[in-house]
Structure formats: C-alpha cells, structure tokens
Design a protein around this motif. Structure first.
Motif, short mmCIF file in Angstrom:
data_model
loop_
_atom_site.label_atom_id
_atom_site.label_comp_id
_atom_site.label_asym_id
_atom_site.label_seq_id
_atom_site.Cartn_x
_atom_site.Cartn_y
_atom_site.Cartn_z
N GLN A 226 9.22 -8.16 1.83
CA GLN A 226 8.83 -7.16 2.81
C GLN A 226 9.10 -5.75 2.28
O GLN A 226 8.28 -4.83 2.47
N LYS B 283 9.09 -4.90 -0.84
CA LYS B 283 8.05 -4.65 -1.84
C LYS B 283 6.73 -4.27 -1.17
O LYS B 283 6.00 -3.40 -1.67
N ILE B 284 6.42 -4.92 -0.07
CA ILE B 284 5.16 -4.62 0.63
C ILE B 284 5.16 -3.18 1.13
O ILE B 284 4.15 -2.46 1.00
N ASP B 285 6.31 -2.73 1.69
CA ASP B 285 6.40 -1.35 2.16
C ASP B 285 6.21 -0.38 1.00
O ASP B 285 5.48 0.63 1.12
N LYS B 286 6.85 -0.69 -0.11
CA LYS B 286 6.71 0.17 -1.27
C LYS B 286 5.27 0.21 -1.77
O LYS B 286 4.73 1.28 -2.09
N GLU B 287 4.64 -0.94 -1.81
CA GLU B 287 3.25 -1.03 -2.26
C GLU B 287 2.33 -0.27 -1.32
O GLU B 287 1.35 0.36 -1.76
N THR B 288 2.66 -0.27 -0.02
CA THR B 288 1.83 0.47 0.94
C THR B 288 1.90 1.96 0.67
O THR B 288 0.87 2.67 0.67
N ARG B 289 3.11 2.48 0.42
CA ARG B 289 3.24 3.89 0.10
C ARG B 289 2.50 4.24 -1.18
O ARG B 289 1.79 5.26 -1.26
N HIS C 125 -0.01 2.71 -2.41
CA HIS C 125 -1.45 2.62 -2.13
C HIS C 125 -1.98 3.88 -1.49
O HIS C 125 -3.06 4.39 -1.85
N ILE C 126 -1.20 4.43 -0.55
CA ILE C 126 -1.65 5.66 0.12
C ILE C 126 -1.73 6.81 -0.89
O ILE C 126 -2.71 7.57 -0.92
N GLU D 28 -4.67 6.29 -3.16
CA GLU D 28 -5.93 6.55 -2.45
C GLU D 28 -6.21 8.05 -2.37
O GLU D 28 -7.35 8.49 -2.60
#
Length: 376
Positions: A239, A241-247, A249-250, A253
């Motif tokens: 979880q 890692k997912i939060d880190k990947e989301t940041r 990704h933003i 982008e």
C-alpha cells in the motif's frame, strides 16, 4: 471312336438290350418290398434271384460277344463291359448277403431302376443314332459318384479322427482347468489370510494417521497464523508503494503534458516551414518542367536537322558509289575493247587479211613452209 452298328447286327444288339430290360422288369416284379415278413420269402427270393442272376450273366456274355464282333476298337468296349459286370456282381453280392432287409431291397430297386434307365437310353440311342455314348456317360457318372462317395468316406474318417483328438484334448483341458481351479482356491485362502492381516494393519495405521493428522492440523494453524501476519505486513508495504507510485504518476503526467505542449508548438512551426518549403520546391519543379519542355523542343529540332544531314550524306554516298561503278564499268569496257582490237589485229596479221595481205610468192613460200613443218 467306336464304329456304328448297322443292319442285322444293330438289330441283334437292340434285341439283347431289350431282353435285358425284360429281365430287369421281371426282377422288379419278383423282388417287391411286400415279400418282407413272409415265411417263404427266403426260398422265393433265393430261387428267383439266382435264376435272374444267371440269366443276367448270360445276357452279359451275349452282349459282350455281339459288341466285340461289331466294333474294331475293343478297348473302350471291354472297359464298358467290365464296368457293367462289376456293377452286376456288386448287385448279386448285395442280394446274396441279406436280400430281405429294407435297405437292401430299396438299394436293389434303385440299382435295378438305374440299370433299366441306362439300358433304355442306350437302346433308344442305338435305334436313333447307332451309338452307345449314353452308356459311356452313365459309366463315367457312376465312376465320379463312387469317387465322391470315397472322398466323403475319407473326410468322415478324418473327421472322426479329429473328433477323437479333440475329445482327448478336451479331457486334457478339463484336467488342466481342475488343477488351475484347485490352485486358485488355494490362492483365495491365502488371500483371505492376507486380508485379515491387512485389516489389522489398517486399524493400526488408521489410529496413527488420525493422531498424525491432528498434530499436522495444529502445526498448520500455527503456520497459517504466522503467514497471515507476514501477509498483513506485505499488504501494508504494498500500500505504501502504491501511494508512492500514485504521486510519481501525477508528477510524470504533469511533466508529459508540458512536453506535449512544447512539442505541439514545434509541430506547428515545422508545419509552417514544411508548407513554405513545399511551395518553393513546387515553383522549382514548374521551372524544371518548362525547361524540360524547351529542351525537348530544341532536341526535336536538332533531331530533324540530323535526319536531314544524314539523308544528304546517304544521297552523296549513293551518287559517289554510282559514279565509281560507272568508272569501273567504263574501265572494264575500255580494257575489253583494247583486248578485242588486239585480238582482231593479231588475227589479221596471222591470216594476212586487210592491210597485212601478202602477194602470191609470199603465199607459195608460206605453203612450202607449211609443208616442211608438216613433214618435220
């Protein structure tokens, strides 16, 4: 082939055959099936049959004498007569052995009817065509029938031998099956004992397996609890890692959008440059097309001039060749004329014609010289 009888001898043969038919008819009347059971049947049958057999033998002798006196080829006739005597002897033996049994009586009747039918056919053939071909065919048919019966008897004997062999084989198979059945019963008893042992062993193994399963279940619960805790920790780590990947990704982008805007501006600039370059190249292409058209026109004019010059050169060469040939022809004619004139002058000189003509003395001297030359 046998010769055909004719006249009185044919009539004698027909008479003999007719006598045979009558004798066979008498035999049929004196040996009916109804004699069976009569007390005096043995005496009647023995007396009548003995007389008929004697007469039949006498008829055979007469038939043999008549036929041997008429046909030159006696080999075939002797064979036929022998076969007839053999059949009659067999008939007499059957009658002498047991004449009153139903089987013998019916066989005698069948043989009598067959002999009567054959003699009737031979008699009819002698009267119509004067040959005995039907008798030969009947004898041949009897031979084939006897051969077939012999084959049947042989096959029956072979079948009996095979049946006996199969029966012996069946006895052996039965003995083998009994032994095998006994062995199998012993095997069944042995397997029953093994089954009892296996049941006892299975009970002990069942208790052991039950205890072992309970222990494994306890160990499995502990292992599952530990694994669950580890999985929860892994889920939390994932979880994060997912939060880190989301940041990330933003941020990526936003960076890509900025790059996209810059690239779009560059694309517009390059499109404008492309249009300008395209227009310039189109103008150059038009200029080249017009230049090409002018050059093509000039080239066509030059080609036309070349063809005209080439035509002039060809005409000049033709004129020169014609003049050369005329000169050669004139030189050849002049040379020929000179040769002809030289030949003509030489002829005049040799013959003394024209201005070169000589006097009579000259001629006489010429003749004497000619004679001297001939003498030499």
């Amino acid at each position: 082939m046998a010769a055909q009888p004719g006249g009185v001898e044919g009539l004698r043969v027909c008479t003999v055959l007719q006598d045979c038919l009558d004798q066979l008819a008498v035999l049929g009347h004196i040996m009916p099936v109804t004699y069976e059971g009569r007390p005096d049947a043995d005496m009647i049958v023995s007396a009548d049959v003995g007389q008929v057999l004697q007469e039949q033998q006498a008829v055979e002798m007469r038939f043999k004498e008549v036929m041997s006196s008429r046909w030159r080829d006696g080999a075939g006739l002797a064979q036929v007569t022998g076969e007839l005597q053999k059949s009659q002897l067999q008939l007499s033996q059957v009658l002498k052995n047991s004449p009153l049994t139903p089987e013998n009586l019916s066989k005698v009747q069948r043989d009598r009817q067959f002999a009567s039918q054959v003699i009737s056919e031979v008699l009819a053939e002698l009267q119509e065509a004067g040959t005995i071909q039907s008798l030969l065919l009947a004898v041949q048919a009897q031979k084939e029938r006897k051969a077939n019966l012999h084959d049947i008897i042989v096959r029956e004997e072979e079948g009996r031998h095979r049946v006996r062999a199969l029966q012996r084989q069946l006895v052996d198979i039965r003995q083998e099956k009994e032994l095998e059945l006994q062995r199998r019963e012993e095997m069944i008893a042995h397997l029953k004992d093994q089954l009892q042992e296996m049941k006892a062993k299975t009970g002990l193994e069942g208790k052991y397996v039950k205890n072992s399963a309970e222990l494994q279940l306890y160990q499995g619960n502990k292992i599952n609890t530990h694994s669950e805790n580890e999985l929860q920790a892994s889920i939390q780590h994932v979880q994060d890692k997912i939060d880190k990947e989301t940041r990330v990704h933003i941020e990526v982008e936003s960076f890509l959008k900025e790059n996209q805007n810059r690239l779009e501006e560059k694309l517009e600039m390059w499109m404008e440059r492309y249009e300008r370059d395209t227009e310039a190249k189109q103008q150059e292409l038009n200029l080249l097309k017009s230049t090409k058209a002018n050059n093509l026109t000039h080239l066509q004019e030059l080609a036309k001039k070349y063809r005209e010059c080439e035509q002039l050169v060809i005409e000049d060469r033709v004129e020169k060749e014609t003049a050369r040939r005329l000169r050669e022809q004139e030189a050849t004619e002049s040379s020929a004329a000179v040769k002809i004139q030289s030949w003509w002058r030489g002829t005049l000189v040799r013959r003394g014609l024209g201005p070169f003509k000589k006097g009579k003395k000259g001629k006489a001297k010429g003749k004497e010289k000619g004679k001297k030359k001939k003498k030499k």
